[in-house]
Design a protein around this motif. Structure first.
Motif, PDB file in Angstrom:
ATOM      1  N   ILE A 165      -0.392  -3.166  11.654  1.00 31.22           N
ATOM      2  CA  ILE A 165      -0.582  -3.526  10.247  1.00 31.22           C
ATOM      3  C   ILE A 165       0.649  -4.227   9.698  1.00 31.22           C
ATOM      4  O   ILE A 165       0.586  -5.347   9.201  1.00 31.22           O
ATOM      5  N   SER A 166       1.801  -3.548   9.803  1.00 28.03           N
ATOM      6  CA  SER A 166       3.030  -4.108   9.227  1.00 28.03           C
ATOM      7  C   SER A 166       3.460  -5.383   9.942  1.00 28.03           C
ATOM      8  O   SER A 166       4.038  -6.283   9.330  1.00 28.03           O
ATOM      9  N   GLY A 167       3.161  -5.488  11.237  1.00 25.94           N
ATOM     10  CA  GLY A 167       3.599  -6.664  11.999  1.00 25.94           C
ATOM     11  C   GLY A 167       2.780  -7.904  11.732  1.00 25.94           C
ATOM     12  O   GLY A 167       3.165  -9.003  12.130  1.00 25.94           O
ATOM     13  N   THR A 168       1.644  -7.750  11.069  1.00 22.75           N
ATOM     14  CA  THR A 168       0.784  -8.908  10.809  1.00 22.75           C
ATOM     15  C   THR A 168       0.652  -9.212   9.320  1.00 22.75           C
ATOM     16  O   THR A 168      -0.173 -10.037   8.926  1.00 22.75           O
ATOM     17  N   ALA A 169       1.429  -8.550   8.496  1.00 22.50           N
ATOM     18  CA  ALA A 169       1.319  -8.750   7.050  1.00 22.50           C
ATOM     19  C   ALA A 169       1.824 -10.139   6.649  1.00 22.50           C
ATOM     20  O   ALA A 169       2.794 -10.650   7.218  1.00 22.50           O
ATOM     21  N   PHE A 170       1.138 -10.770   5.715  1.00 21.39           N
ATOM     22  CA  PHE A 170       1.601 -12.036   5.167  1.00 21.39           C
ATOM     23  C   PHE A 170       1.112 -12.152   3.726  1.00 21.39           C
ATOM     24  O   PHE A 170       0.185 -11.453   3.309  1.00 21.39           O
ATOM     25  N   ALA A 171       1.739 -13.032   2.979  1.00 21.75           N
ATOM     26  CA  ALA A 171       1.345 -13.244   1.585  1.00 21.75           C
ATOM     27  C   ALA A 171       1.521 -14.716   1.250  1.00 21.75           C
ATOM     28  O   ALA A 171       2.463 -15.374   1.720  1.00 21.75           O
ATOM     29  N   GLN A 598      10.471 -11.011   0.224  1.00 26.62           N
ATOM     30  CA  GLN A 598      10.525  -9.658  -0.338  1.00 26.62           C
ATOM     31  C   GLN A 598       9.136  -9.186  -0.765  1.00 26.62           C
ATOM     32  O   GLN A 598       8.781  -8.021  -0.566  1.00 26.62           O
ATOM     33  N   PHE A 599       8.330 -10.097  -1.325  1.00 25.38           N
ATOM     34  CA  PHE A 599       6.974  -9.724  -1.716  1.00 25.38           C
ATOM     35  C   PHE A 599       6.136  -9.404  -0.480  1.00 25.38           C
ATOM     36  O   PHE A 599       5.319  -8.470  -0.499  1.00 25.38           O
ATOM     37  N   THR A 600       6.335 -10.175   0.590  1.00 27.63           N
ATOM     38  CA  THR A 600       5.601  -9.914   1.831  1.00 27.63           C
ATOM     39  C   THR A 600       5.948  -8.529   2.383  1.00 27.63           C
ATOM     40  O   THR A 600       5.073  -7.803   2.870  1.00 27.63           O
ATOM     41  N   GLN A 601       7.229  -8.152   2.296  1.00 28.79           N
ATOM     42  CA  GLN A 601       7.630  -6.810   2.728  1.00 28.79           C
ATOM     43  C   GLN A 601       6.950  -5.738   1.888  1.00 28.79           C
ATOM     44  O   GLN A 601       6.506  -4.711   2.406  1.00 28.79           O
ATOM     45  N   ALA A 602       6.874  -5.978   0.571  1.00 19.09           N
ATOM     46  CA  ALA A 602       6.201  -5.020  -0.304  1.00 19.09           C
ATOM     47  C   ALA A 602       4.721  -4.930   0.039  1.00 19.09           C
ATOM     48  O   ALA A 602       4.129  -3.837   0.050  1.00 19.09           O
ATOM     49  N   SER A 604       3.442  -5.491   2.962  1.00 18.77           N
ATOM     50  CA  SER A 604       3.369  -4.771   4.237  1.00 18.77           C
ATOM     51  C   SER A 604       3.429  -3.269   4.016  1.00 18.77           C
ATOM     52  O   SER A 604       2.658  -2.513   4.618  1.00 18.77           O
ATOM     53  N   SER A 605       4.330  -2.825   3.141  1.00 21.37           N
ATOM     54  CA  SER A 605       4.437  -1.391   2.839  1.00 21.37           C
ATOM     55  C   SER A 605       3.163  -0.869   2.196  1.00 21.37           C
ATOM     56  O   SER A 605       2.688   0.226   2.515  1.00 21.37           O
ATOM     57  N   ALA A 606       2.570  -1.678   1.293  1.00 23.45           N
ATOM     58  CA  ALA A 606       1.348  -1.260   0.625  1.00 23.45           C
ATOM     59  C   ALA A 606       0.188  -1.168   1.616  1.00 23.45           C
ATOM     60  O   ALA A 606      -0.629  -0.239   1.565  1.00 23.45           O
ATOM     61  N   GLU A 607       0.104  -2.131   2.530  1.00 21.89           N
ATOM     62  CA  GLU A 607      -0.958  -2.103   3.533  1.00 21.89           C
ATOM     63  C   GLU A 607      -0.774  -0.927   4.483  1.00 21.89           C
ATOM     64  O   GLU A 607      -1.753  -0.293   4.909  1.00 21.89           O
ATOM     65  N   ASN A 608       0.487  -0.640   4.842  1.00 21.07           N
ATOM     66  CA  ASN A 608       0.765   0.534   5.671  1.00 21.07           C
ATOM     67  C   ASN A 608       0.293   1.813   4.987  1.00 21.07           C
ATOM     68  O   ASN A 608      -0.317   2.689   5.604  1.00 21.07           O
ATOM     69  N   ALA A 609       0.614   1.926   3.678  1.00 19.84           N
ATOM     70  CA  ALA A 609       0.224   3.120   2.920  1.00 19.84           C
ATOM     71  C   ALA A 609      -1.300   3.242   2.859  1.00 19.84           C
ATOM     72  O   ALA A 609      -1.861   4.335   3.011  1.00 19.84           O
ATOM     73  N   ALA A 610      -1.982   2.096   2.648  1.00 16.98           N
ATOM     74  CA  ALA A 610      -3.445   2.125   2.584  1.00 16.98           C
ATOM     75  C   ALA A 610      -4.040   2.528   3.930  1.00 16.98           C
ATOM     76  O   ALA A 610      -5.003   3.318   3.991  1.00 16.98           O
ATOM     77  N   TYR A 611      -3.474   1.991   5.008  1.00  7.60           N
ATOM     78  CA  TYR A 611      -3.978   2.321   6.348  1.00  7.60           C
ATOM     79  C   TYR A 611      -3.719   3.785   6.665  1.00  7.60           C
ATOM     80  O   TYR A 611      -4.577   4.472   7.242  1.00  7.60           O
ATOM     81  N   TYR A 612      -2.560   4.282   6.261  1.00  8.83           N
ATOM     82  CA  TYR A 612      -2.261   5.699   6.497  1.00  8.83           C
ATOM     83  C   TYR A 612      -3.241   6.590   5.734  1.00  8.83           C
ATOM     84  O   TYR A 612      -3.725   7.605   6.263  1.00  8.83           O
ATOM     85  N   ASN A 613      -3.562   6.222   4.494  1.00  9.15           N
ATOM     86  CA  ASN A 613      -4.544   7.004   3.725  1.00  9.15           C
ATOM     87  C   ASN A 613      -5.906   6.995   4.409  1.00  9.15           C
ATOM     88  O   ASN A 613      -6.630   7.998   4.401  1.00  9.15           O
ATOM     89  N   LEU A 614      -6.267   5.852   5.020  1.00 12.35           N
ATOM     90  CA  LEU A 614      -7.518   5.776   5.776  1.00 12.35           C
ATOM     91  C   LEU A 614      -7.475   6.715   6.981  1.00 12.35           C
ATOM     92  O   LEU A 614      -8.455   7.417   7.275  1.00 12.35           O
ATOM     93  N   LEU A 615      -6.324   6.754   7.664  1.00  6.73           N
ATOM     94  CA  LEU A 615      -6.174   7.647   8.813  1.00  6.73           C
ATOM     95  C   LEU A 615      -6.243   9.108   8.384  1.00  6.73           C
ATOM     96  O   LEU A 615      -6.789   9.955   9.109  1.00  6.73           O
TER      97      LEU A 615
END
Length: 637
Positions: A165-171, A598-602, A604-615
């Motif tokens: 997830i984090s390795g493929t994040a883009f904005a 910096q926005f892309t990093q943010a 990535s963190s948000a997508e990680n959090a969403a994926y973790y909630n799914l898990l």
């Protein structure tokens, strides 16, 4: 009695066998084992996390933090919020481990070997012949190499779960602008506030109203459960008091450390310096030495001329004009060759040529101030304190064993432990279940208070076990009186009830007035009593309430100026006129690229959090204990 057991040991064993085995048959072994697993505090993928596991993990984390920050306040680490954070991390680790196992994610031996080879920390455990020092590794890390390898393998596997997830994040630039504009765009607004205080004089409350409000809101006027306690605290200072130091030991320490209890020997010197820096050529250094030897012969022949020779020939500008005088110095003040030569001289003697990194010196010792030791009587208390401090850690370890055993062996009183270790029995009244604001010491320890509220402490009034409340600090307590939670009588809280009721009624009047003004000004804005215009954003609130800021930013910017009403609850009501939208200045060049990264990093963190909630949902992760209230929010309510 014990002689009887030793003499008839076999008979006693047979009798116990006959008594115990039938009870196992009738009631089962499980009844004797009890609930060894402990209370379930969380579940992940059908596997429980128990309170003992949680406690152990939190102790380990606290221990690591204390090693890195020894001066941290123990109360911060022992708070409900800190403990809950530990449990959340445990759940996260297990969710990711379950996901890694489900996806069959593994770490190759080659990658693991490469990682270990590049680890500089592991290299320190290899001996000179390249062998791995297993015993030292276990002693330092507290784990076997196999346990460490399993831990690293697990960490790498769980990292790969989120890497997809984090390795493929883009904005895109448009996404960044849309999100960032919401934070940085400003609104120019004017505000009219209707505060409850402005309407309090219009509120009248009767005793009947107060009584009715009290009955309807009784839960708001509760006294929490509290205990009165006795407790003991064993720390290094207490351990020091039990250390016996003989007069002979103090005298010996005084003699061995005499330099620390008196003035250092001081020596006054004059010198003649012929410069010859370390980088000078051999020829230049030889020329300088020859010059120094010539001057040495001159002052040896006529010692009284030393000052005059120094003024005319010394190349040290700081002392030459003073006849070479350096004033009094102590050991450690001068470069070592100079110091060794100076402290080897007798008063009035002149040294030979002394070579240092500055050149060649001729030194004359002109005076000596010998060491003057303070009388033993003046420093005796300081020496005794130092000796006790040096022995305190060892003495604390011994005292801790005595303390732990004493509070257990005499569970109905703390007097035995107090007498053995000469500790004062302290008391505290109205102690709550959780640390009160500003509490210190044992009363700030969540674990200690939890032990006081355990059934055996409350019902049987027995001592708690010896609890660690900080580095080198143990405490044990017992409850002397328990007061359950109760609704406070109206007589005790009548003024508080009246004030709360009046505040609510005043807020209601403020809201009514504010809504009326809003309707009137929307119909005719002429004469609207609004404050001066201010620019606000989500990051620049101008100390205005957050609901007011949100209302201003959500107002329809296509219909400016626009009036909106904001219900501020207990703070009353506000009417806001939004006059102008001020878009943020978009960055350019490198600043724009840095902002996008910096926005892309943010993202990535948000997508990680969403994926973790799914898990968490997928693996049915559930925390059974309630999340503690945010202490910051709680303080502002």
């Amino acid at each position: 009695m014990f002689e009887f057991f030793r003499k008839y040991n076999k008979i006693v064993m047979v009798l116990l066998f006959l008594l115990i085995i039938p009870s196992f048959v009738l009631f089962g072994v499980d009844r004797y084992q009890g609930d060894t697993k402990g209370e379930k505090v969380a579940t992940v993928d059908g596997h429980d996390i128990t309170r003992p596991e949680w406690d152990l993990q939190h102790r380990n984390e606290v221990g690591r933090i204390r090693e890195q920050a020894p001066n941290i306040d123990p109360a911060l680490l022992d708070s409900d919020a800190a403990r809950y954070s530990t449990l959340e991390r445990m759940v996260r680790d297990r969710v990711l481990a379950a996901a890694a196992a489900k996806a069959n994610i593994t770490v190759s031996e080659e990658r693991l070997a490469r990682l270990f080879a590049e680890d500089s920390g592991l290299a320190s455990f290899r001996t000179a012949d390249g062998k791995f020092d297993r015993e030292r590794f276990v002693m330092v890390t507290g784990r076997t190499p196999e346990q460490y390898e399993a831990s690293v393998r697990a960490d790498l596997s769980t990292q790969q779960v989120l890497l997809g997830i984090s390795g493929t994040a883009f904005a895109t630039r448009a996404q960044a602008d849309l999100a960032l504009n919401a934070f940085f765009d400003r609104r120019e607004i004017q505000v009219a506030r209707f505060g409850p205080a402005d309407f309090s004089s219009k509120v009248s409350v009767s005793d009947t109203d107060v009584e009715a409000y009290y009955k309807e809101h009784a839960s708001q006027f509760q006294a929490p459960e509290q205990v009165n306690i006795q407790y003991l605290v064993l720390d290094l200072e207490a351990a020091k008091k039990n250390i016996v130091v003989s007069e002979a030991d103090l005298q010996s320490y005084y003699q061995q450390n005499g330099a620390r209890f008196g003035s250092k020997e001081e020596r006054r010197a004059s010198h003649i310096l012929i410069n010859a820096p370390t980088g000078a050529s051999a020829a230049d250094r030889e020329k300088a030495r020859a010059k120094a030897e010539q001057l040495l012969a001159q002052v040896k022949k006529d010692p009284a001329s030393f000052a005059d020779v120094a003024r005319k020939n010394s190349q040290d500008p700081g002392s030459a004009e003073k006849g070479g005088d350096l004033d009094f110095v102590t050991r450690g003040a001068m470069t070592k060759p100079f110091e060794d030569a100076l402290f080897a001289l007798k008063k009035g003697e002149i040294s030979g040529v002394v070579e240092t990194e500055f050149g060649y010196h001729i030194i004359e010792l002109t005076d000596i101030k010998p060491t003057v030791m303070q009388p033993f009587a003046q420093v005796r208390s300081a020496i005794e304190n130092e000796v006790r401090s040096q022995q305190a850690t060892q003495e604390f370890a011994k005292a801790a064993e005595v303390f732990t055993d004493a509070v257990y062996q005499q569970p109905d009183t703390l007097q035995g432990a107090a007498d053995k270790l000469k500790l004062p029995i302290q008391t505290a009244n109205n102690v709550p279940r959780v640390p009160a604001p500003g509490a210190t010491g044992a009363l700030a320890s969540r674990n200690f208070l939890a032990a006081l509220y355990a059934p055996e402490a409350l019902e049987r009034k027995q001592n708690t076990e010896a609890m660690e409340i900080g580095p080198n600090q143990l405490a044990s307590g017992r409850v002397t009186q328990y007061s359950p939670a109760r609704t406070l009588p109206l007589a005790e809280v009548k003024d508080r009830v009246r004030a709360q009721l009046m505040s609510e009624k005043a807020a209601a009047l403020a809201k009514t007035e504010g809504q009326a003004k809003l309707a009137a000004w929307q119909a005719n804005a002429t004469g609207a009593a609004l404050a001066s215009s201010v620019a606000v954003s989500r990051l620049e609130t101008q100390s205005l309430p957050q609901p007011l800021i949100e209302a201003a930013l959500r107002a329809d910017s296509t219909k400016l100026p626009v009036l909106v009403g904001v219900d501020l609850g207990s703070q009353g009501y506000a009417v806001v006129r939004v006059n102008k939208l001020s878009p943020r200045a978009a960055p350019a060049g490198p600043a724009a690229q840095q902002e996008l990264e910096q926005f892309t990093q943010a993202m990535s963190s948000a997508e990680n959090a969403a994926y973790y909630n799914l898990l968490k949902e997928r693996f049915k992760a559930h925390i059974a204990v309630p999340k503690p209230a945010d202490p910051i929010l709680g303080a502002t309510r």
